[in-house]
Write an enzyme that holds these catalytic residues in place. Structure first.
Site, PDB file in Angstrom:
ATOM      1  N   SER A   1      41.807  38.805  42.906  1.00 47.94           N
ATOM      2  CA  SER A   1      42.513  39.044  41.646  1.00 47.94           C
ATOM      3  C   SER A   1      42.974  37.718  41.071  1.00 47.94           C
ATOM      4  O   SER A   1      43.173  36.733  41.800  1.00 47.94           O
ATOM      5  CB  SER A   1      43.738  39.939  41.881  1.00 47.94           C
ATOM      6  OG  SER A   1      44.520  40.048  40.705  1.00 47.94           O
TER       7      SER A   1
ATOM      8  N   TYR B   1      51.682  42.185  46.105  1.00 42.50           N
ATOM      9  CA  TYR B   1      50.290  42.317  45.663  1.00 42.50           C
ATOM     10  C   TYR B   1      49.672  40.926  45.536  1.00 42.50           C
ATOM     11  O   TYR B   1      48.574  40.663  46.057  1.00 42.50           O
ATOM     12  CB  TYR B   1      50.222  43.050  44.325  1.00 42.50           C
ATOM     13  CG  TYR B   1      48.836  43.143  43.753  1.00 42.50           C
ATOM     14  CD1 TYR B   1      47.915  44.049  44.267  1.00 42.50           C
ATOM     15  CD2 TYR B   1      48.434  42.311  42.703  1.00 42.50           C
ATOM     16  CE1 TYR B   1      46.631  44.132  43.750  1.00 42.50           C
ATOM     17  CE2 TYR B   1      47.157  42.390  42.180  1.00 42.50           C
ATOM     18  CZ  TYR B   1      46.263  43.304  42.700  1.00 42.50           C
ATOM     19  OH  TYR B   1      44.983  43.376  42.188  1.00 42.50           O
TER      20      TYR B   1
END
Length: 280
Positions: free
Chosen positions: A140, A153
């Site tokens: 990501s 995250y």
């Protein structure tokens, strides 16, 4: 010593984890249509070809060792080989770092980081038998620079960056090629599936800042104009490269520019840009 077993085949056999929705579904469908023999995974799969496209969807829970091993065994028993693994399964946890419990943080890492490790560990003995094979990890943009209220995250995705770099070094004497893909914002079910920590509500010191930041995140994701086909094409290209790069950023221009040009910024300057974008 195991010998390479590259008998002529009509198509490469590819495993895509987390293929029942979102980016995984798009990637698996694209690769199947491009001529690969694709096996997608989902915790709720019934093992049959279905509405997810022409590819087979088989059960796998990336947080469970036995489930991962069983899925890999299923593919090998059907196909005899495995040519590529695309580690896409993951989840998003939202909330302040201070308010996040150890159990919540461990769930985030067990899915996003250790889930990738379970799949790679189970698949590598088969991948190493091929003269050339691929591991593609879906990371990501949040693994390139931290994002407020998605701290764990981001941490799980940062960990994957180091994991892939180390894995590539260890695999240099094999035919296995590893790359991490850093998607920016795409409009998928990830937004609605994000898990908000229990401590984010009443009584949290960060309640209002978190609410504002989360609203901005969700609006950005829902309004995203980046074509998921860009990501699918990039993954397909990586599978055919003799020497794929360590990482590639794919997505919205501003995000990918920040990722690819991070080294040009002073850390505090980048921090200020991100803080202002989230109203902090």
């Amino acid at each position: 010593m195991m010998k390479h077993t590259d008998a002529p085949r009509s198509a490469k056999v590819v495993l895509v984890t987390g293929a029942s929705s979102g980016l995984g579904l798009s990637i698996a469908t694209h690769l199947q249509e491009a001529g690969y023999r694709v096996y997608g995974t989902s915790r709720r799969a019934d093992g049959q070809r279905n509405a997810y496209g022409a590819f087979s969807l088989i059960p796998m829970d990336v947080t469970d060792d036995a489930s991962v091993a069983a899925a890999i065994d299923t593919i090998i028993s059907r196909e005899g080989v495995l040519d590529a693994v695309i580690c896409n399964a993951g989840m998003g946890l939202a909330g302040s770092i201070e308010d996040t419990t150890i159990d919540e943080a461990q769930l985030q890492f067990d899915t996003n980081f250790f889930g990738v490790h379970r799949v790679c560990r189970a698949a590598l003995p088969s991948l190493r038998q091929r003269s050339t094979s691929s591991i593609i990890v879906v990371g990501s943009i949040a693994g390139v620079f931290g994002i407020p209220f998605q701290g764990f995250y981001a941490a799980s995705k940062f960990a994957l960056e180091g994991y892939v770099e180390s894995l590539r070094l260890e695999l240099r004497k094999t035919g296995v090629k590893a790359t991490i893909v850093e998607p920016g914002s795409f409009r998928t079910e990830f937004t609605s599936g994000r898990v908000v920590i229990k401590g984010a509500g009443e009584g949290s010191f960060y309640r209002q800042d978190f609410a504002n930041a989360l609203a901005l995140m969700e609006k950005e994701e829902r309004d995203a104009t980046a074509d998921v086909g860009m990501l699918c094409t990039a993954v397909g290209d990586l599978l055919e490269m003799d020497r794929p790069p360590i990482r590639i950023a794919v997505g919205l221009k501003d995000e990918t520019d920040l990722a690819t040009r991070k080294h040009e910024w002073k850390p505090e300057e980048l921090e200020q840009v991100i803080a202002e974008s989230y109203g902090l």
